[in-house]
Design a protein around this motif. Structure first.
Motif, short mmCIF file in Angstrom:
data_model
loop_
_atom_site.label_atom_id
_atom_site.label_comp_id
_atom_site.label_asym_id
_atom_site.label_seq_id
_atom_site.Cartn_x
_atom_site.Cartn_y
_atom_site.Cartn_z
N ASP A 1 33.30 72.76 46.92
CA ASP A 1 32.35 73.13 47.96
C ASP A 1 32.64 74.50 48.56
O ASP A 1 31.83 75.04 49.31
N GLU A 2 33.79 75.11 48.23
CA GLU A 2 34.12 76.44 48.74
C GLU A 2 33.66 77.49 47.75
O GLU A 2 34.12 77.54 46.61
N ILE A 3 32.75 78.36 48.18
CA ILE A 3 32.19 79.37 47.30
C ILE A 3 33.25 80.33 46.78
O ILE A 3 33.20 80.78 45.62
N ARG B 1 35.01 78.68 43.87
CA ARG B 1 34.13 78.64 42.69
C ARG B 1 34.06 80.02 42.02
O ARG B 1 34.15 80.12 40.79
N GLU B 2 33.89 81.06 42.82
CA GLU B 2 33.76 82.40 42.25
C GLU B 2 35.06 82.87 41.60
O GLU B 2 35.04 83.48 40.52
N SER C 1 35.59 80.85 38.38
CA SER C 1 34.58 81.27 37.41
C SER C 1 34.97 82.60 36.77
O SER C 1 34.87 82.77 35.55
N LEU D 1 28.88 75.79 37.49
CA LEU D 1 29.36 75.65 38.86
C LEU D 1 28.56 74.60 39.61
O LEU D 1 27.35 74.48 39.42
N GLU E 1 28.57 72.72 43.73
CA GLU E 1 29.20 72.73 45.05
C GLU E 1 29.27 71.35 45.70
O GLU E 1 29.83 71.20 46.77
#
Length: 235
Positions: free
Chosen positions: A9-11, A14-15, A18, A30, A32
């Protein structure tokens, strides 16, 4: 390379994941939350899932249990958390997770854990499967002899223009100003490492000891193309 689903859930997480996984040549999906993870699992058929434990709607352990009871746990799942207890990690492993990563996740630990997870042949769990409380950890992945030995992908040969014998260094004129000679040396140095690491910025960053942002800035300053040149097999 593998298709990897990252659920967090933390962008920022994820980024970051990725970028690292893409740099390693993987295809990345991805999500969230659990709803997006369910849809991505059906759409992308991932080879491996990185699943965060603490999420706002449905937590990762509940989603893992859902996949297990529905017979959908046909891919290795690696749990991630910065706040989970040992009991939570054990519970996730009992349900079917193949490993657990504690945040903040180091690059080396991430890549080693993913390599080990992808090396495990998976056995689809039946919809009615359940494990008795208090039983030993029973990952869904079938055991394999020599599991601890990580498989490695052969590194590509250095590009001809950046051979390790240092033959290009002789082309630097010592009669030019120091700054220009230094720039020319740095250009040869970074081109060598980019060629040796197949333009993986993650590995070049490790080899040269430069933080990625500084590395990108340095390559731009030297006029070096940092784009990843993919082999046909990765396209």
């Amino acid at each position: 390379m593998a298709r990897i689903l990252v659920v967090d859930d933390e962008i920022g997480i994820r980024e970051l994941l990725s970028e690292i996984l893409y740099d390693e040549g993987h295809t990345v999906e991805l999500a969230e939350n659990a709803a997006q993870a369910r849809a991505a699992r059906l759409r992308a058929r991932p080879d491996l899932v990185l699943l965060d434990i603490w999420m706002p709607d449905t937590d990762g352990v509940s989603l893992l249990k859902e996949w297990s009871t529905q017979g959908l746990l046909d891919m290795p799942v690696i749990m991630m958390s910065g706040h989970a207890t040992v009991d939570t990690a054990v519970e996730a492993t009992r349900i079917g997770a193949v490993d657990f990563l504690e945040k903040p996740i180091t690059l080396q630990k991430l890549l080693k854990t993913i390599a080990a997870g992808l090396a495990r042949p998976m056995v689809t769990s039946p919809a009615s499967s359940s494990f008795p409380v208090g039983s030993a950890s029973k990952p869904v992945a079938a055991p394999q002899p020599g599991m601890q030995a990580l498989t490695t992908t052969p590194m590509p040969e250095p590009e001809p223009a950046a051979q390790a014998d240092g033959s290009r260094l002789g082309s630097i004129s010592l009669d030019q100003p120091l700054r220009e000679a230094r720039d020319e040396f740095e250009r040869i140095y970074f081109e060598y490492h980019l060629g040796r690491e197949n333009h993986s910025m993650t590995r070049v960053s490790e080899k040269t000891g430069l933080e990625r942002t500084h590395l990108y800035r340095k390559l731009k300053q030297l006029g070096i193309d940092s784009s990843r040149r993919r082999n046909a097999s990765n396209q």
